[in-house]
Motif scaffolding. Structure first.
Motif, PDB file in Angstrom:
ATOM      1  N   THR A 176       0.833  -1.206   0.000  1.00 23.76           N
ATOM      2  CA  THR A 176       0.000   0.000   0.000  1.00 23.76           C
ATOM      3  C   THR A 176       0.863   1.250   0.000  1.00 23.76           C
ATOM      4  OG1 THR A 176      -1.798  -1.161   1.145  1.00 23.76           O
ATOM      5  CG2 THR A 176      -1.824   1.240   1.221  1.00 23.76           C
ATOM      6  N   LEU A 177       1.943   1.249   0.787  1.00 22.46           N
ATOM      7  CA  LEU A 177       2.863   2.388   0.782  1.00 22.46           C
ATOM      8  C   LEU A 177       3.486   2.577  -0.597  1.00 22.46           C
ATOM      9  CD1 LEU A 177       4.712   1.899   4.196  1.00 22.46           C
ATOM     10  CD2 LEU A 177       3.155   3.771   3.607  1.00 22.46           C
ATOM     11  N   ALA A 178       3.665   1.482  -1.331  1.00 23.93           N
ATOM     12  CA  ALA A 178       4.255   1.560  -2.674  1.00 23.93           C
ATOM     13  C   ALA A 178       3.245   2.013  -3.720  1.00 23.93           C
ATOM     14  CB  ALA A 178       4.841   0.200  -3.065  1.00 23.93           C
ATOM     15  N   GLY A 179       1.964   2.128  -3.320  1.00 18.26           N
ATOM     16  CA  GLY A 179       0.962   2.632  -4.251  1.00 18.26           C
ATOM     17  C   GLY A 179      -0.119   1.652  -4.641  1.00 18.26           C
ATOM     18  N   LEU A 180      -0.089   0.423  -4.109  1.00 14.42           N
ATOM     19  CA  LEU A 180      -1.107  -0.558  -4.469  1.00 14.42           C
ATOM     20  C   LEU A 180      -2.463  -0.124  -3.942  1.00 14.42           C
ATOM     21  CD1 LEU A 180      -1.536  -3.349  -5.836  1.00 14.42           C
ATOM     22  CD2 LEU A 180      -1.339  -4.368  -3.553  1.00 14.42           C
ATOM     23  N   LYS A 181      -3.454  -0.072  -4.810  1.00 15.09           N
ATOM     24  CA  LYS A 181      -4.794   0.394  -4.438  1.00 15.09           C
ATOM     25  C   LYS A 181      -5.726  -0.795  -4.219  1.00 15.09           C
ATOM     26  CE  LYS A 181      -4.515   4.821  -6.904  1.00 15.09           C
ATOM     27  NZ  LYS A 181      -3.075   4.705  -7.163  1.00 15.09           N
ATOM     28  N   ASN A 182      -6.694  -0.592  -3.315  1.00 17.80           N
ATOM     29  CA  ASN A 182      -7.768  -1.553  -3.041  1.00 17.80           C
ATOM     30  C   ASN A 182      -7.315  -2.801  -2.293  1.00 17.80           C
ATOM     31  OD1 ASN A 182      -9.550   0.158  -4.511  1.00 17.80           O
ATOM     32  ND2 ASN A 182      -8.892  -0.802  -6.426  1.00 17.80           N
ATOM     33  N   TRP A 183      -6.120  -2.773  -1.693  1.00 15.59           N
ATOM     34  CA  TRP A 183      -5.652  -3.922  -0.925  1.00 15.59           C
ATOM     35  C   TRP A 183      -5.239  -3.523   0.490  1.00 15.59           C
ATOM     36  CZ3 TRP A 183      -5.459  -9.118  -2.234  1.00 15.59           C
ATOM     37  CH2 TRP A 183      -5.856  -9.420  -3.542  1.00 15.59           C
ATOM     38  N   ARG A 184      -5.661  -2.362   0.936  1.00 12.53           N
ATOM     39  CA  ARG A 184      -5.273  -1.900   2.261  1.00 12.53           C
ATOM     40  C   ARG A 184      -5.912  -2.759   3.347  1.00 12.53           C
ATOM     41  NH1 ARG A 184      -7.424   0.718   6.323  1.00 12.53           N
ATOM     42  NH2 ARG A 184      -6.160   2.072   7.664  1.00 12.53           N
ATOM     43  N   ARG A 185      -5.170  -3.026   4.404  1.00  8.33           N
ATOM     44  CA  ARG A 185      -5.671  -3.741   5.568  1.00  8.33           C
ATOM     45  C   ARG A 185      -5.421  -2.901   6.821  1.00  8.33           C
ATOM     46  NH1 ARG A 185      -7.114  -6.187   1.740  1.00  8.33           N
ATOM     47  NH2 ARG A 185      -7.095  -8.448   1.360  1.00  8.33           N
ATOM     48  N   ASP A 186      -6.314  -3.021   7.802  1.00  3.06           N
ATOM     49  CA  ASP A 186      -6.113  -2.285   9.055  1.00  3.06           C
ATOM     50  C   ASP A 186      -4.900  -2.806   9.811  1.00  3.06           C
ATOM     51  OD1 ASP A 186      -8.248  -0.552   8.697  1.00  3.06           O
ATOM     52  OD2 ASP A 186      -9.675  -1.874   9.711  1.00  3.06           O
ATOM     53  N   GLU A 187      -4.676  -4.123   9.738  1.00  2.63           N
ATOM     54  CA  GLU A 187      -3.523  -4.700  10.424  1.00  2.63           C
ATOM     55  C   GLU A 187      -2.238  -4.306   9.714  1.00  2.63           C
ATOM     56  OE1 GLU A 187      -2.781  -8.965  12.316  1.00  2.63           O
ATOM     57  OE2 GLU A 187      -2.446  -8.995  10.153  1.00  2.63           O
ATOM     58  N   ILE A 188      -1.258  -3.881  10.484  1.00  2.00           N
ATOM     59  CA  ILE A 188       0.043  -3.479   9.955  1.00  2.00           C
ATOM     60  C   ILE A 188       0.992  -4.673  10.029  1.00  2.00           C
ATOM     61  CG2 ILE A 188       2.068  -2.032  10.418  1.00  2.00           C
ATOM     62  CD1 ILE A 188       0.081   0.094  11.463  1.00  2.00           C
ATOM     63  N   THR A 189       1.714  -4.910   8.945  1.00  2.00           N
ATOM     64  CA  THR A 189       2.722  -5.967   8.922  1.00  2.00           C
ATOM     65  C   THR A 189       4.107  -5.348   8.983  1.00  2.00           C
ATOM     66  OG1 THR A 189       1.317  -7.437   7.604  1.00  2.00           O
ATOM     67  CG2 THR A 189       3.677  -7.896   7.606  1.00  2.00           C
ATOM     68  N   VAL A 190       4.918  -5.828   9.907  1.00  2.00           N
ATOM     69  CA  VAL A 190       6.297  -5.343  10.054  1.00  2.00           C
ATOM     70  C   VAL A 190       7.242  -6.537   9.992  1.00  2.00           C
ATOM     71  CG1 VAL A 190       7.961  -4.218  11.590  1.00  2.00           C
ATOM     72  CG2 VAL A 190       5.637  -3.314  11.392  1.00  2.00           C
ATOM     73  N   LEU A 191       8.244  -6.438   9.123  1.00  2.00           N
ATOM     74  CA  LEU A 191       9.276  -7.468   9.014  1.00  2.00           C
ATOM     75  C   LEU A 191      10.415  -7.119   9.972  1.00  2.00           C
ATOM     76  CD1 LEU A 191       9.435  -7.895   5.115  1.00  2.00           C
ATOM     77  CD2 LEU A 191       7.898  -9.003   6.766  1.00  2.00           C
ATOM     78  N   GLU A 230      -5.162 -19.230  -1.795  1.00  2.00           N
ATOM     79  CA  GLU A 230      -4.380 -19.163  -3.025  1.00  2.00           C
ATOM     80  C   GLU A 230      -4.929 -18.099  -3.961  1.00  2.00           C
ATOM     81  OE1 GLU A 230      -3.764 -22.755  -5.129  1.00  2.00           O
ATOM     82  OE2 GLU A 230      -2.579 -23.698  -3.528  1.00  2.00           O
ATOM     83  N   ARG A 231      -6.245 -17.927  -3.984  1.00  2.00           N
ATOM     84  CA  ARG A 231      -6.845 -16.950  -4.883  1.00  2.00           C
ATOM     85  C   ARG A 231      -6.465 -15.524  -4.468  1.00  2.00           C
ATOM     86  NH1 ARG A 231     -10.053 -18.410  -8.596  1.00  2.00           N
ATOM     87  NH2 ARG A 231     -11.182 -16.429  -8.696  1.00  2.00           N
ATOM     88  N   THR A 232      -6.438 -15.268  -3.168  1.00  2.00           N
ATOM     89  CA  THR A 232      -5.983 -13.965  -2.700  1.00  2.00           C
ATOM     90  C   THR A 232      -4.525 -13.753  -3.093  1.00  2.00           C
ATOM     91  OG1 THR A 232      -7.526 -13.988  -0.842  1.00  2.00           O
ATOM     92  CG2 THR A 232      -5.635 -12.515  -0.667  1.00  2.00           C
ATOM     93  N   ALA A 233      -3.714 -14.792  -2.939  1.00  2.00           N
ATOM     94  CA  ALA A 233      -2.304 -14.710  -3.296  1.00  2.00           C
ATOM     95  C   ALA A 233      -2.143 -14.374  -4.774  1.00  2.00           C
ATOM     96  CB  ALA A 233      -1.616 -16.038  -2.977  1.00  2.00           C
ATOM     97  N   GLN A 234      -2.892 -15.043  -5.628  1.00  2.00           N
ATOM     98  CA  GLN A 234      -2.797 -14.796  -7.071  1.00  2.00           C
ATOM     99  C   GLN A 234      -3.357 -13.423  -7.421  1.00  2.00           C
ATOM    100  OE1 GLN A 234      -4.988 -18.152  -8.502  1.00  2.00           O
ATOM    101  NE2 GLN A 234      -3.434 -19.621  -7.834  1.00  2.00           N
ATOM    102  N   GLY A 235      -4.421 -13.026  -6.737  1.00  2.01           N
ATOM    103  CA  GLY A 235      -5.056 -11.745  -7.019  1.00  2.01           C
ATOM    104  C   GLY A 235      -4.160 -10.560  -6.742  1.00  2.01           C
ATOM    105  N   VAL A 236      -3.394 -10.604  -5.650  1.00  2.00           N
ATOM    106  CA  VAL A 236      -2.537  -9.466  -5.321  1.00  2.00           C
ATOM    107  C   VAL A 236      -1.392  -9.348  -6.327  1.00  2.00           C
ATOM    108  CG1 VAL A 236      -0.963 -10.651  -3.718  1.00  2.00           C
ATOM    109  CG2 VAL A 236      -1.448  -8.219  -3.419  1.00  2.00           C
ATOM    110  N   LEU A 237      -0.897 -10.463  -6.836  1.00  2.00           N
ATOM    111  CA  LEU A 237       0.151 -10.410  -7.861  1.00  2.00           C
ATOM    112  C   LEU A 237      -0.388  -9.769  -9.135  1.00  2.00           C
ATOM    113  CD1 LEU A 237       1.747 -13.964  -7.445  1.00  2.00           C
ATOM    114  CD2 LEU A 237       2.501 -11.810  -6.427  1.00  2.00           C
ATOM    115  N   ALA A 238      -1.586 -10.187  -9.540  1.00  2.00           N
ATOM    116  CA  ALA A 238      -2.197  -9.624 -10.744  1.00  2.00           C
ATOM    117  C   ALA A 238      -2.460  -8.133 -10.570  1.00  2.00           C
ATOM    118  CB  ALA A 238      -3.496 -10.358 -11.069  1.00  2.00           C
ATOM    119  N   ALA A 239      -2.929  -7.737  -9.384  1.00  2.00           N
ATOM    120  CA  ALA A 239      -3.240  -6.326  -9.138  1.00  2.00           C
ATOM    121  C   ALA A 239      -1.978  -5.466  -9.218  1.00  2.00           C
ATOM    122  CB  ALA A 239      -3.900  -6.166  -7.779  1.00  2.00           C
TER     123      ALA A 239
END
Length: 303
Positions: free
Chosen positions: A84-99, A147-156
């Motif tokens: 989302t920070l990189a500009g991906l639209k429509n995939w925002r989540r309230d939960e924050i992921t930190v590596l 798996e469908r969510t995984a494939q969908g985010v790559l396509a988006a």
């Protein structure tokens, strides 16, 4: 994320108004001065190590800074947060992921934050610090239950021109070993072949499974009003006509979108053009029936 000696304001400004106790000590601020600012409610104590030099509710950017600073050196936003920070639209989540670098151990919990320990050497970019979009979405896609969510985010990500299939395949090799690698590779290859959405990937798989010719995708058409439209999938039939398949996702079922789609279909209709519609669920759950219907309408077999 460090500060210049004596300049805590510069560090805080660069971090969305947030700063760590360690940075304040490095800048020469006494502990009693920090405690006084918190007690007088000029500052907010967010966690034992992170302080907000602003008041009021935190913005999304400040929430991410809080999570990253709390996790310590080397931490960065990952997953859909980084995407989302990189500009991906429509995939925002309230939960924050930190590596978090594996060597640091797991940070103490924060509400609505998921800390993921990683052994791979990833370089942070941007502000707040995040990993590049390719490892962000590939690590997310490998870990997500669907798996469908995984494939969908790559396509988006490819459709929104934030990356390319070539870059994704390169990072897939760099991140090895990675769970679900074979599935992700097939998805990326489908995207590389022209599929711009999960539905288009399903059409491609249906054609491959049942021996149908691959359709033309995202064909540019001018409708009856002269406006440019793009159709989902088209086949040239043996009799010279064109069959257009429009795939409706869940949002198409809403009344406003449904009526818009009906109007769009009428505007694209022509004597030499057959327009049929299906739902993304049919493509996913009933591909054999869809293939049979398309063959009955004249869609040719694969060469």
């Amino acid at each position: 994320m460090g500060s210049e000696a004596g300049d805590w304001r510069g560090a805080a400004d660069a971090q969305g108004g947030l700063i760590t106790r360690g940075q304040l000590a490095e800048a020469g601020m006494a502990r009693w001065s920090v405690a006084h600012r918190i007690a007088s409610e000029r500052w907010q104590l967010l966690s034992p190590t992170v302080i907000a030099t602003t008041t009021g509710e935190l913005s999304d950017e400040q929430r991410i800074w809080h999570a990253v600073l709390h996790a310590g050196d080397g931490a960065m936003a990952g997953g859909l947060t980084a995407a989302t920070l990189a500009g991906l639209k429509n995939w925002r989540r309230d939960e924050i992921t930190v590596l978090v670098p594996y060597r640091r151990g797991r940070p103490s919990p924060l509400p609505d934050v998921r800390f993921v320990r990683v052994r791979r050497p990833l370089r942070a970019v941007g502000s707040p610090p995040r990993c590049r979009i390719e490892p962000a979405i590939l690590l997310f896609a490998a870990a997500d239950r669907s798996e469908r969510t995984a494939q969908g985010v790559l396509a988006a990500a490819v459709q929104q021109q934030l990356t390319s299939p070539e870059n994704l395949l390169e990072w897939l090799d760099r991140l090895a070993p990675l769970r679900r690698t074979a599935t992700l590779r097939r998805a990326i290859e489908d995207i590389e072949g022209g599929a711009q959405s999960l539905a288009e990937m399903d059409v491609r798989r249906m054609c491959r499974a049942f021996g149908l010719a691959n359709p033309m995708r995202q064909v540019k058409r001018r409708d009856a009003d002269g406006r440019i439209r793009y159709t989902d999938c088209e086949w040239r039939l043996p009799d010279g006509r064109t069959l257009v398949l429009e795939v409706d996702g869940g949002f198409h079922m809403e009344a406003e979108h449904w009526e818009d789609d009906l109007a769009r279909q009428r505007a694209l209709a022509a004597t030499d053009r057959i327009i049929v519609r299906c739902t993304s669920r049919e493509l996913r759950d009933e591909p054999e029936k869809m293939a049979r219907d398309l063959m009955a309408l004249g869609v040719p077999a694969a060469a």
